[in-house]
Design a protein around this motif. Structure first.
Motif: not given
Length: 130
Positions: A13, A33, A37, A57, A60, A62, A66, A68-69, A129
């Motif tokens: 993740s 990641a 983002l 979770e 978050v 931001e 976007a 994302s959790d 990805d």
């Protein structure tokens, strides 16, 4: 190409985990990641003392593109959060593996680190990805 330090463990993740050697780990999001983002504008930090289970979770993040959790890659108790991110969330973009860490967690079981991805395995996830 994203940088993937060999001394860290990774979750699919896109969180990285640094074993601090004292029963705690430092957790942040990977370079891959933060690149996906874009410019981070807010990080919802978890509460110190929260007990996490793997997959929970915990916040978050931001960006201008976007929200994302964030998911816990391990079980444990949050013992510290990076409060500097409240005033400077862009630190996650500028220094994802150092100054941009998100939280520190006291592990319930150190052996869980062996279940996480090493740098090569995470590279394969990141490549998939793209």
């Amino acid at each position: 190409m994203s940088s993937i330090p060999a001394n860290l463990r990774y979750a699919a993740s896109h969180e990285w985990i640094l074993d601090n050697g004292d029963g705690t780990v430092t957790i942040g999001i990977t370079d891959h990641a933060q690149e996906a983002l874009g410019d981070v504008v807010f990080v919802d930090l978890p509460e110190i003392g929260t007990q996490l289970a793997k997959g929970d979770e915990f916040g978050v993040i931001e960006s201008v593109k976007a929200a994302s959790d964030l998911y816990a890659p391990i079980d444990g108790e949050i013992v510290e959060v990076n409060e500097a991110l409240e005033d400077a969330p862009e630190t996650v973009n500028e220094s994802p593996y150092e100054d941009g860490w998100i939280m520190k967690v006291r592990l319930d079981d150190k052996n869980v680190l062996d279940e996480l991805l090493d740098a090569d395995a995470y590279q394969a996830v990141a490549d998939a990805d793209d």
